[in-house]
Design a protein around this motif. Sequence first.
Motif, PDB file in Angstrom:
ATOM      1  N   GLN A   1     -77.377 -51.808 -51.309  1.00  0.00           N
ATOM      2  CA  GLN A   1     -78.101 -51.286 -52.309  1.00  0.00           C
ATOM      3  C   GLN A   1     -77.402 -50.027 -52.934  1.00  0.00           C
ATOM      4  OE1 GLN A   1     -80.704 -52.016 -54.111  1.00  0.00           O
ATOM      5  NE2 GLN A   1     -82.257 -53.229 -52.818  1.00  0.00           N
TER       6      GLN A   1
ATOM      7  N   ARG B   1     -78.721 -55.852 -51.590  1.00  0.00           N
ATOM      8  CA  ARG B   1     -78.965 -56.470 -52.773  1.00  0.00           C
ATOM      9  C   ARG B   1     -78.367 -57.582 -53.441  1.00  0.00           C
ATOM     10  NH1 ARG B   1     -79.166 -52.903 -58.379  1.00  0.00           N
ATOM     11  NH2 ARG B   1     -81.082 -51.853 -57.486  1.00  0.00           N
TER      12      ARG B   1
ATOM     13  N   GLU C   1     -84.860 -60.322 -53.928  1.00  0.00           N
ATOM     14  CA  GLU C   1     -84.663 -58.753 -53.892  1.00  0.00           C
ATOM     15  C   GLU C   1     -85.677 -58.006 -52.814  1.00  0.00           C
ATOM     16  OE1 GLU C   1     -81.912 -57.735 -54.689  1.00  0.00           O
ATOM     17  OE2 GLU C   1     -81.144 -59.115 -56.439  1.00  0.00           O
TER      18      GLU C   1
ATOM     19  N   ASP D   1     -84.157 -56.040 -49.792  1.00  0.00           N
ATOM     20  CA  ASP D   1     -84.088 -54.655 -49.682  1.00  0.00           C
ATOM     21  C   ASP D   1     -84.771 -53.952 -48.531  1.00  0.00           C
ATOM     22  OD1 ASP D   1     -84.485 -52.004 -51.329  1.00  0.00           O
ATOM     23  OD2 ASP D   1     -86.687 -52.173 -50.817  1.00  0.00           O
ATOM     24  N   GLU D   2     -85.673 -54.879 -47.597  1.00  0.00           N
ATOM     25  CA  GLU D   2     -85.912 -54.620 -46.438  1.00  0.00           C
ATOM     26  C   GLU D   2     -84.772 -54.140 -45.598  1.00  0.00           C
ATOM     27  OE1 GLU D   2     -88.946 -56.702 -44.377  1.00  0.00           O
ATOM     28  OE2 GLU D   2     -89.953 -57.692 -46.238  1.00  0.00           O
TER      29      GLU D   2
ATOM     30  N   LYS E   1     -80.489 -47.628 -43.631  1.00  0.00           N
ATOM     31  CA  LYS E   1     -79.957 -48.811 -44.312  1.00  0.00           C
ATOM     32  C   LYS E   1     -78.300 -48.697 -44.048  1.00  0.00           C
ATOM     33  CE  LYS E   1     -83.699 -49.597 -47.182  1.00  0.00           C
ATOM     34  NZ  LYS E   1     -84.459 -49.401 -48.744  1.00  0.00           N
TER      35      LYS E   1
END
Length: 585
Positions: free
Chosen positions: A316, A230, A221, A225-226, A13
Amino acid sequence: MSKIKSLIQKRPKSDQSEAISVNSDNQNTNKTSVDATSKSHTSNTPIEQTRWNGWGNININKKVSPHGAKLIKSHIGKTKKLSSVSLQQVLKTVPTSRLPTTIIDLDIVSIDSEIRLRHARGQSFPDWIAMHGGDFEVFPDGVAFPKSTADVEQLLKLASEHDLIVIPFGGGTSVVGHINPQKGSRPVLTVAMSKMDQLIDLDNESQIATFGAGTQGPAVEAQLDEYGYRLGHYPQSWELSTLGGWIAARSSGQQSLGYGRIEQMFAGGTLVTPQGILNIADIPASSAGPDLREMMMGTEGRAGIFTEVKMRVQPQPEEELFKVAFLPNWEAGKAVLRQAVQSNIHLSMLRLSNAVETDAHLHLGTTPSQFLAISTYLKARGLSSNKVMVTYGVSGDKAQNKLALKQFKQLLKQQGCVMGKLTDIMGNIWAHGRFKFPYLRGTLWEKGIMVDTFETATNWHNIDEQMAQMQAGVQTALSDEGEAVMAFTHISHVYKQGASLYTTYFFRAAQDHASTLSRWQKIKHAASTSLANGKSTISHQHGVGRDHAPYLAAEKGELGIQVTRDMLKSLDPKQRMNPGVLIED
């Protein structure tokens, strides 16, 4: 396609150097394709899973503790439940559609009686009275479910040709009468945006996500989130409300201190108007005349229908925490909030409950054993019935959060706070139930206890006077009937200049639905009159709708109302878009 998607989902991420697009034939090396249709697991809540005459998912209920119900009744007296009609009874009252065959024959339009019923009302108190009493008054003649901007454009063109009224419908969560059709000779077409609920594009370099405007909070969201992002917009209606609705009503989320209000998040998008399509560019800043982005926010369906919206997102957070502290009195709490926001302490949320609300939260939000333990602890630490509760949160990396908590705790200690693991139980209770309060209305309805809210915002120097005026007005609104009203208030959003005030009130149901609505109307008028003073807004986060429209001139002035009216008329000359909402016609 699927191989590329798999690679994106597996990347760390923290690696956010590429842009993501649903355009499968995009050859730009700065874009990576994903298949939006594969994200059905993040789509909006199916309508059959929601209550037709109340809030939210049919499988979710919010209990009220025995000591909580007892507290409310100690203020307002013994209560008696109102009756509720059945769905089948109301379906029999839905009239034949007046839509022309040209529109009925569209595969995206339904004239099914239950679908029309479920799109006839929102979640305001008058809506609840109508849904439980059975007197809906007016139903839309049909409900359209567009899947694209082109669909919406076609619908508005047909509405012009056939002289229809058009009502945009997001999540149906309005508490001020945004989506209710009115009596009139023109057929009403409600345009529900629930099919336009996907992440369309994600520009990692600029951190701009493009969504269909009908995407509900959880789906927003989940899809972000994937990819490690956010949005961070969490109104209490988050479970059902939509991006388009948030923009149209200029909403504010519970963590606006950290993430910003919707106007800080909305970067641009597509608005379909009766005069054509208005594309609002997602330019970061401009001095080229009035800001169309700002002008179109808060238009509440009067200017057109948002179809695609570009939102500013962020990575995030590494950590998110919510905590609670108690202070000796309101003045101490208010000083802490003002100092924290004006000192730029990096908190994501700040909330201050007055003494009555603090007592109510301790009763309503806890088990008997938790209530006894916390109450005993606070009393032992010297806090009296004047104590107030501060709920606060941090959201970011751990080092950043640690510093913010240290700085804020210093302010709390200066004002004689009580905090610790026991008080943080209340923070956990708030975090786990933050979107469940709307369910409480249904629980209390069954007990004959009526509940509603209103909110405002004003400058710091006017906070105390405004709170006193509106609470006094509400509490005495039913004195002519010998009825008591329980009311309490919290500061829910803070700014360097001032803060918002959010009031909840309870009163007894009358002998029938009409008399109960009359009681609410008295309270609502008292509350709104106390706000229509030029120093406070008629609405900080719920919008204007129909309920607040009569009081808007006190805030905007006659010229301000005229300027707004002229702007809306330039986009909708025939005033077919949501007439009577925002500006009285």
